[in-house]
Design a protein around this motif. Structure first.
Motif, PDB file in Angstrom:
ATOM      1  N   GLU A 118      -2.482   2.972   8.589  1.00  7.81           N
ATOM      2  CA  GLU A 118      -1.668   1.997   7.885  1.00  7.81           C
ATOM      3  C   GLU A 118      -2.551   1.049   7.081  1.00  7.81           C
ATOM      4  OE1 GLU A 118       1.939   1.724  11.147  1.00  7.81           O
ATOM      5  OE2 GLU A 118       0.399   0.158  11.156  1.00  7.81           O
ATOM      6  N   ILE A 119      -2.056   0.660   5.918  1.00 10.04           N
ATOM      7  CA  ILE A 119      -2.718  -0.334   5.065  1.00 10.04           C
ATOM      8  C   ILE A 119      -1.881  -1.607   5.161  1.00 10.04           C
ATOM      9  CG2 ILE A 119      -3.532  -0.892   2.748  1.00 10.04           C
ATOM     10  CD1 ILE A 119      -3.254   2.188   2.133  1.00 10.04           C
TER      11      ILE A 119
ATOM     12  N   SER B 195       1.212  -2.598   2.847  1.00 15.38           N
ATOM     13  CA  SER B 195       1.634  -1.446   2.051  1.00 15.38           C
ATOM     14  C   SER B 195       2.724  -0.670   2.787  1.00 15.38           C
ATOM     15  CB  SER B 195       0.443  -0.523   1.786  1.00 15.38           C
ATOM     16  OG  SER B 195       0.869   0.654   1.111  1.00 15.38           O
ATOM     17  N   ASP B 196       3.682  -0.150   2.032  1.00 18.30           N
ATOM     18  CA  ASP B 196       4.727   0.688   2.611  1.00 18.30           C
ATOM     19  C   ASP B 196       4.226   2.104   2.880  1.00 18.30           C
ATOM     20  OD1 ASP B 196       6.544  -1.408   2.451  1.00 18.30           O
ATOM     21  OD2 ASP B 196       7.331  -0.755   0.511  1.00 18.30           O
ATOM     22  N   ARG B 197       3.156   2.503   2.183  1.00 17.05           N
ATOM     23  CA  ARG B 197       2.637   3.865   2.319  1.00 17.05           C
ATOM     24  C   ARG B 197       1.296   3.846   3.023  1.00 17.05           C
ATOM     25  NH1 ARG B 197       2.620   5.680  -3.573  1.00 17.05           N
ATOM     26  NH2 ARG B 197       1.207   7.198  -2.697  1.00 17.05           N
TER      27      ARG B 197
ATOM     28  N   SER C 291      -9.049  -4.319   1.636  1.00 26.61           N
ATOM     29  CA  SER C 291      -7.819  -4.172   2.415  1.00 26.61           C
ATOM     30  C   SER C 291      -8.159  -3.971   3.886  1.00 26.61           C
ATOM     31  CB  SER C 291      -6.972  -3.011   1.887  1.00 26.61           C
ATOM     32  OG  SER C 291      -7.655  -1.785   2.001  1.00 26.61           O
TER      33      SER C 291
ATOM     34  N   ALA D  33      -1.606   7.099  -0.073  1.00 20.57           N
ATOM     35  CA  ALA D  33      -1.892   5.910  -0.881  1.00 20.57           C
ATOM     36  C   ALA D  33      -3.392   5.638  -0.886  1.00 20.57           C
ATOM     37  CB  ALA D  33      -1.151   4.691  -0.325  1.00 20.57           C
TER      38      ALA D  33
END
Length: 156
Positions: A133-134, A137-139, A106, A100
């Motif tokens: 990880e973001i 976000s899931d990705r 972010s 992603a």
């Protein structure tokens, strides 16, 4: 301070499969992106032109994939420390993916897992998967399998 500390070859060899937890959150600023662009010569508009990027596919500037990857070097010492060393070296990586985009503004963090450890001659080689990880976000922004080699001081 690191989430996990390893002070011997035996302790590191026993860590295979260990969840290292998460690093602190880090905000991705336009300044950091611009500095990375200067350092690498990658001035693509999706990274450094907020006006044009606002009209682009992501709606704002995004971090370079390799900037996100390079921040793993910031996260790893928060995830694990290896002490009592003669030497530790970055040996490389097995796999890198960028699932992603990481938008400016972010927050990201590293989540670590020791996926493989083996003795190689006098050293211990550890493969640690870091998932960037973001927040929200899931990705993830990046997933990398890092490889490091550590040579411990002899037992006293």
């Amino acid at each position: 301070m690191a989430n996990q500390t390893f002070s011997s070859a035996e302790a590191l060899l026993a860590a295979e499969g260990m969840d290292l937890g998460c690093s602190e959150w880090l905000e991705i600023t336009q300044e950091r992106i611009n500095l990375f662009a200067e350092a690498t010569g990658d001035h693509q508009w999706i990274h450094v032109d907020p006006v044009k990027a606002a009209e682009g596919p992501f709606g704002k500037c995004i971090a370079h994939g390799y900037l996100t990857l390079s921040l793993v070097n910031l996260f790893l010492p928060q995830l694990m420390a290896v002490e009592n060393l003669q030497m530790g070296v970055n040996y490389g990586c097995d796999k890198v993916r960028f699932p992603a985009a990481v938008p400016v503004g972010s927050r990201i963090r590293g989540r670590g897992e020791v996926i493989a450890v083996e003795a190689i001659k006098q050293a211990v080689q550890a493969c640690v998967r870091v998932t960037v990880e973001i927040e929200g976000s899931d990705r993830p922004g990046c997933v990398i399998d890092t490889i490091s080699r550590y040579t411990f001081n002899p037992a006293q």
